[in-house]
Design a protein around this motif. Structure first.
Motif, PDB file in Angstrom:
ATOM      1  N   UNK A 191      28.577  33.735  45.471  1.00  0.00           N
ATOM      2  CA  UNK A 191      29.318  34.244  46.480  1.00  0.00           C
ATOM      3  C   UNK A 191      30.036  35.563  45.404  1.00  0.00           C
ATOM      4  N   UNK A 192      30.906  34.307  44.317  1.00  0.00           N
ATOM      5  CA  UNK A 192      31.389  35.388  43.649  1.00  0.00           C
ATOM      6  C   UNK A 192      30.470  36.020  42.521  1.00  0.00           C
ATOM      7  N   UNK A 193      29.672  35.447  41.714  1.00  0.00           N
ATOM      8  CA  UNK A 193      28.930  35.986  40.867  1.00  0.00           C
ATOM      9  C   UNK A 193      27.906  37.358  41.685  1.00  0.00           C
ATOM     10  N   UNK A 194      27.945  37.247  42.946  1.00  0.00           N
ATOM     11  CA  UNK A 194      26.791  38.085  43.248  1.00  0.00           C
ATOM     12  C   UNK A 194      27.576  39.391  43.817  1.00  0.00           C
ATOM     13  N   UNK A 195      29.276  39.150  43.788  1.00  0.00           N
ATOM     14  CA  UNK A 195      30.475  40.520  44.200  1.00  0.00           C
ATOM     15  C   UNK A 195      31.091  40.929  42.899  1.00  0.00           C
ATOM     16  N   UNK A 196      30.847  40.034  41.769  1.00  0.00           N
ATOM     17  CA  UNK A 196      31.282  40.842  40.418  1.00  0.00           C
ATOM     18  C   UNK A 196      29.198  41.646  40.031  1.00  0.00           C
ATOM     19  N   UNK A 197      28.171  41.512  40.698  1.00  0.00           N
ATOM     20  CA  UNK A 197      27.265  42.049  39.970  1.00  0.00           C
ATOM     21  C   UNK A 197      26.754  42.875  40.799  1.00  0.00           C
ATOM     22  N   UNK A 198      28.018  43.137  42.095  1.00  0.00           N
ATOM     23  CA  UNK A 198      27.924  44.623  42.690  1.00  0.00           C
ATOM     24  C   UNK A 198      28.747  45.241  42.009  1.00  0.00           C
ATOM     25  N   UNK A 199      30.277  44.506  41.831  1.00  0.00           N
ATOM     26  CA  UNK A 199      31.086  45.436  40.925  1.00  0.00           C
ATOM     27  C   UNK A 199      30.014  45.971  39.444  1.00  0.00           C
ATOM     28  N   UNK A 200      29.276  45.766  39.228  1.00  0.00           N
ATOM     29  CA  UNK A 200      28.863  45.796  38.190  1.00  0.00           C
ATOM     30  C   UNK A 200      28.137  46.748  38.358  1.00  0.00           C
ATOM     31  N   UNK A 201      27.317  47.595  39.409  1.00  0.00           N
ATOM     32  CA  UNK A 201      27.085  48.855  39.449  1.00  0.00           C
ATOM     33  C   UNK A 201      27.585  49.846  39.608  1.00  0.00           C
ATOM     34  N   UNK A 202      29.072  49.962  40.287  1.00  0.00           N
ATOM     35  CA  UNK A 202      30.320  50.735  40.115  1.00  0.00           C
ATOM     36  C   UNK A 202      30.250  51.162  38.976  1.00  0.00           C
ATOM     37  N   UNK A 203      29.568  52.193  38.653  1.00  0.00           N
ATOM     38  CA  UNK A 203      29.808  53.514  37.196  1.00  0.00           C
ATOM     39  C   UNK A 203      31.645  53.669  37.205  1.00  0.00           C
ATOM     40  N   UNK A 204      32.213  53.889  37.769  1.00  0.00           N
ATOM     41  CA  UNK A 204      33.813  54.510  37.489  1.00  0.00           C
ATOM     42  C   UNK A 204      34.800  52.831  37.801  1.00  0.00           C
ATOM     43  N   UNK A 205      33.594  51.883  38.374  1.00  0.00           N
ATOM     44  CA  UNK A 205      35.055  50.842  38.178  1.00  0.00           C
ATOM     45  C   UNK A 205      35.231  50.147  36.450  1.00  0.00           C
ATOM     46  N   UNK A 206      37.033  49.995  36.030  1.00  0.00           N
ATOM     47  CA  UNK A 206      37.086  49.204  34.641  1.00  0.00           C
ATOM     48  C   UNK A 206      37.104  47.745  34.451  1.00  0.00           C
TER      49      UNK A 206
ATOM     50  N   UNK B  92      34.620  40.392  29.378  1.00  0.00           N
ATOM     51  CA  UNK B  92      33.705  41.380  30.090  1.00  0.00           C
ATOM     52  C   UNK B  92      32.186  40.976  30.622  1.00  0.00           C
ATOM     53  N   UNK B  93      31.786  41.817  32.107  1.00  0.00           N
ATOM     54  CA  UNK B  93      30.265  41.961  32.326  1.00  0.00           C
ATOM     55  C   UNK B  93      30.369  42.420  32.133  1.00  0.00           C
ATOM     56  N   UNK B  94      28.628  43.302  31.892  1.00  0.00           N
ATOM     57  CA  UNK B  94      28.513  44.618  31.861  1.00  0.00           C
ATOM     58  C   UNK B  94      29.380  45.592  31.986  1.00  0.00           C
ATOM     59  N   UNK B  95      29.645  45.601  31.144  1.00  0.00           N
ATOM     60  CA  UNK B  95      31.361  46.473  31.016  1.00  0.00           C
ATOM     61  C   UNK B  95      32.243  46.306  31.721  1.00  0.00           C
TER      62      UNK B  95
END
Length: 169
Positions: free
Chosen positions: A60-75, A131-134
């Motif tokens: 669940x933790x990993x999948x949420x972070x992967x989802x967040x990694x696809x949001x360009x404006x999220x830092x 850092x994960x996916x920027x």
């Protein structure tokens, strides 16, 4: 010990954040640590794009972070909970596999500061950052005292600078 801000030139730098509470029992109403992170970010002027509570399950933790990694404006994502050594504490394990770069100094300094407050029990903390996916990822224990320490003395003072470094090419 007072918190030093070595990069005052970027105080107005915008950093979009997400908050993740890792817990099998907390709800939005009982999540004092998640609320505390929200307050610190809001006071610093950092927009909060999302807030979630997830079970202490690595998937669940990993999948949420992967989802967040696809949001360009999220830092940046700030997680709390699941950093101890109990069998259900899996946040560190999930992040250790996911992070592309780690910031070892974050955990080291956090434990040093914690030691000054709580003594040798600080060694049980598996606080981690990297850092994960920027995206900048911070993971701290779920106690409100630990969150306050991390936010006041480490995360808020360096968040804008670290994100600026990540954005530079």
């Amino acid at each position: 010990m007072s918190s030093m801000i070595p990069h005052p030139d970027i105080a107005e730098f915008k950093v979009n954040c997400a908050i993740i509470t890792v817990s099998d029992s907390r709800t939005p109403e009982t999540d004092k640590s998640g609320q505390l992170i929200h307050q610190f970010l809001q006071k610093a002027g950092y927009p909060i794009l999302d807030y979630r509570i997830v079970k202490d399950e690595p998937t669940e933790i990993t999948e949420l972070l992967k989802k967040y990694s696809q949001i360009p404006e999220l830092d940046a994502c700030i997680l709390n909970g699941g950093t101890g050594i109990a069998p259900r504490d899996t946040t560190y394990d999930a992040l250790e596999q996911l992070l592309e770069k780690t910031l070892p100094g974050f955990g080291e300094i956090f434990r040093t500061l914690s030691y000054a407050e709580i003594g040798s029990r600080a060694m049980a903390s598996r606080a981690i950052a990297g850092v994960f996916q920027g995206k900048l990822i911070f993971s701290v224990p779920g106690s409100s005292n630990a969150v306050k320490l991390a936010m006041e003395q480490l995360i808020i003072p360096e968040l804008a600078h670290l994100v600026k470094v990540l954005r530079s090419e």
